[in-house]
Design a protein around this motif. Sequence first.
Motif: not given
Length: 436
Positions: A354-364, A386-396, A416-423
């Motif tokens: 789970k990626i925090s909304t603040s970190k997600l927005n800073d990067v993306m 940008v925000t991460q959705l509360p799902t079982q598969t990473p969804s944004f 690709n940017q999400l994969r590169k930045s958040f493993s």
Amino acid sequence: MSFTVAIVGRPNVGKSTFFNRLLEQRKAIVDDISGVTRDRQYGIAEWVGKTFNLVDTGGFVPNSADIFETEIRKQVKLAIDEADAILFMTDVVTGITDLDDAMAHMLRRTSKPVFVVVNKVDNGDRQLAATEFYSLGFDKVHFVSSISGSGTGELLDDVIQLIPAQAEPSGEEVRLPKFAIIGQPNVGKSSLLNALIGEERTIVSDIAGTTRDTIHTHYKQFQKEFILIDTAGIRKKNKDKDDLEFYSIIRAIRAMDEADVCFLVIDATKGMNAQDVNIFSLASRKGKGLVILVNKWDLAEKETNTARDYERTLKEKIAPFTDVPVLFVSAIDKTRIFKAIETGLEVFDNKTRKISTSKLNDVMLKAIESYHAPVVRGHSIKIKYVTQLPTQTPSFAFFTNFPDDIKMPYRNYLENQLRKSFSLSGVPVRIFFRKK
């Protein structure tokens, strides 16, 4: 939660056309000659946000009443045993036949929901004629046209009412990761399971298809704990018409539904073929974490860059989802099999991150600022949040002024940017654009 719907019916009533309609793709071969579908077809259907496994059992060609009794009866019985709901396909043009009556008699004995689907109802006269199918004695009767799609929406509305809402796991709940070992028959899935747990948990044989059922094993060694699920192989064809295979494959697909991460095992000596790609795509569409294990690497002929070239070729076949770990293992020699477990646990962590909304927005937002979406009809596309959705598969969810105008190349850039930045290696990523 796994929900399976099986399409059953006598030959040439339009089961494969209907199957293709629900999957929105031409997967099953369609022809006016009865009995064209010999191999079972499997896919994932989706309707108003709910998904379910769809099985086209295929029409068997009965040459006599005896063949109907012995062959179609087996097929329908297996569908009844393993499916959660049955779609009983009939044909308004020919009306109710003896084969329909016999199948209806069998279906009346089950407590599972049965939907009578009267096909080829595409005009007023046929709609009137279709009312005779109420005499089969089932409450749920739908008039459809597989070719035009009319009536399928109402049918699917009824079917998805049976699918319970899937509860998201609570943040405090500690559950064990579940790893499913999937792949074609005779690639070494059971040997891999036995090597990992250090005992002969499953029967291993050179005969393809030895494993008929799914086998759950609780692994707790070396400070690692998870559930391993060995599955029956998903083969391309069933030349000997083994009825148990239908049972086995539905169980394998259910195991895939249950798992968090799937280990796709392929045979190093044969390479990754079209059926391996199909299995990979099925797991990916289900949102499962994926690790590819190239087994029997000890038998492969090797040169200086064999592994590198093999991996490159393999990833070309699974494109565009290529951010998947590939390990070269040998279940017999126990080479890198524990590395496979460590990788599976890493993919599980990636899937549940789970990626925090603040970190997600800073990067993306920085990535968006450095490469803007193309201008559409003179309008600049602006993504503000940008925000991460509360799902079982990473969804944004990306909030933008023109959500319908963002094309696939830019969607791929954001992924690709999400994969590169958040493993997020080994995990399918879902991206949604919403109106700001």
